[in-house]
Design a protein around this motif. Structure first.
Motif, PDB file in Angstrom:
ATOM      1  N   THR A   1      -2.654  19.049   6.878  1.00 48.75           N
ATOM      2  CA  THR A   1      -3.789  19.967   7.079  1.00 48.75           C
ATOM      3  C   THR A   1      -4.220  19.417   8.395  1.00 48.75           C
ATOM      4  N   LEU A   2      -4.815  18.351   8.566  1.00 47.24           N
ATOM      5  CA  LEU A   2      -5.376  17.895   9.779  1.00 47.24           C
ATOM      6  C   LEU A   2      -4.653  18.005  11.074  1.00 47.24           C
ATOM      7  N   SER A   3      -3.214  17.814  10.668  1.00 50.84           N
ATOM      8  CA  SER A   3      -2.478  18.113  11.708  1.00 50.84           C
ATOM      9  C   SER A   3      -1.901  19.553  11.807  1.00 50.84           C
TER      10      SER A   3
ATOM     11  N   MET B   1       0.796  -1.149  -0.110  1.00 57.67           N
ATOM     12  CA  MET B   1      -0.118  -0.130   0.058  1.00 57.67           C
ATOM     13  C   MET B   1       0.933   1.119  -0.093  1.00 57.67           C
ATOM     14  N   SER B   2       0.698   2.253  -0.923  1.00 59.48           N
ATOM     15  CA  SER B   2       1.354   3.247  -0.857  1.00 59.48           C
ATOM     16  C   SER B   2       0.218   4.355  -0.613  1.00 59.48           C
ATOM     17  N   ILE B   3       0.674   5.699  -0.211  1.00 68.67           N
ATOM     18  CA  ILE B   3      -0.033   6.851   0.150  1.00 68.67           C
ATOM     19  C   ILE B   3       0.225   7.927  -0.773  1.00 68.67           C
ATOM     20  N   SER B   4      -0.725   8.575  -1.134  1.00 68.19           N
ATOM     21  CA  SER B   4      -0.577   9.624  -2.325  1.00 68.19           C
ATOM     22  C   SER B   4      -0.198  10.986  -1.802  1.00 68.19           C
ATOM     23  N   LYS B   5       0.270  11.768  -2.587  1.00 75.70           N
ATOM     24  CA  LYS B   5       0.809  13.115  -2.132  1.00 75.70           C
ATOM     25  C   LYS B   5      -0.491  13.875  -1.730  1.00 75.70           C
ATOM     26  N   GLU B   6      -1.772  13.639  -2.160  1.00 77.99           N
ATOM     27  CA  GLU B   6      -2.858  14.192  -1.715  1.00 77.99           C
ATOM     28  C   GLU B   6      -3.094  13.759  -0.246  1.00 77.99           C
ATOM     29  N   GLN B   7      -2.984  12.500  -0.049  1.00 74.50           N
ATOM     30  CA  GLN B   7      -3.398  12.003   1.229  1.00 74.50           C
ATOM     31  C   GLN B   7      -2.348  12.459   2.471  1.00 74.50           C
TER      32      GLN B   7
ATOM     33  N   ASP C   1       8.514  20.182  -1.646  1.00 67.52           N
ATOM     34  CA  ASP C   1       9.576  19.107  -1.448  1.00 67.52           C
ATOM     35  C   ASP C   1       9.330  18.342   0.034  1.00 67.52           C
ATOM     36  N   LYS C   2       8.829  18.930   0.984  1.00 69.49           N
ATOM     37  CA  LYS C   2       8.444  18.007   2.060  1.00 69.49           C
ATOM     38  C   LYS C   2       7.495  17.132   1.970  1.00 69.49           C
ATOM     39  N   LEU C   3       6.365  17.602   1.014  1.00 69.36           N
ATOM     40  CA  LEU C   3       5.331  16.711   0.821  1.00 69.36           C
ATOM     41  C   LEU C   3       6.054  15.299   0.029  1.00 69.36           C
ATOM     42  N   ASP C   4       6.594  15.939  -0.657  1.00 70.27           N
ATOM     43  CA  ASP C   4       7.588  14.586  -1.657  1.00 70.27           C
ATOM     44  C   ASP C   4       8.240  13.542  -0.729  1.00 70.27           C
ATOM     45  N   GLN C   5       8.950  14.224   0.279  1.00 71.72           N
ATOM     46  CA  GLN C   5       9.669  13.424   1.152  1.00 71.72           C
ATOM     47  C   GLN C   5       8.993  12.648   1.947  1.00 71.72           C
ATOM     48  N   PHE C   6       7.811  13.267   2.540  1.00 66.69           N
ATOM     49  CA  PHE C   6       6.929  12.635   3.761  1.00 66.69           C
ATOM     50  C   PHE C   6       5.994  11.610   2.933  1.00 66.69           C
ATOM     51  N   THR C   7       5.715  11.774   1.675  1.00 67.41           N
ATOM     52  CA  THR C   7       5.193  10.712   0.833  1.00 67.41           C
ATOM     53  C   THR C   7       5.955   9.530   0.697  1.00 67.41           C
TER      54      THR C   7
END
Length: 94
Positions: free
Chosen positions: A13-15, A1-7, A22-28
């Motif tokens: 946002t919820l946090s 299972m992988s997680i999308s960048k949108e997720q 670049d951080k979104l890519d890293q955390f994804t």
């Protein structure tokens, strides 16, 4: 299972986190690898394994909770910079 960048963006946002692209890519990538590891652990057969609360066998040695008077008030107040004979006197903090 992988997680999308949108997720990941939604989780951020919820946090109440503001993440740059670049951080979104890293955390994804990081969250996807964590989820893949969890999937691998889920493949293990654990039906006959007892739940484990700690990997180390520990015994807690507790003493009885008994009220003891080990020191006299004068001994405790001896090192106080200021006292009134019964209590410590400390500066008022507002």
């Amino acid at each position: 299972m992988s997680i999308s960048k949108e997720q990941v963006a939604k989780i951020a946002t919820l946090s109440r986190l503001s993440l740059e692209e670049d951080k979104l890519d890293q955390f994804t990538g990081q969250l996807s690898s964590i989820l893949q590891y969890m999937e691998k652990l889920n493949e293990l057969e654990t039906t006959d394994v007892e739940p484990l609360y700690s990997p180390v066998e520990q015994t807690t040695v507790l003493r009885e909770d008994v009220v003891e008077k080990k020191f006299k008030r004068e001994e405790l107040l001896a090192n106080a910079p200021e006292d009134d004979g019964q209590y410590f006197i400390v500066p008022r903090i507002i």
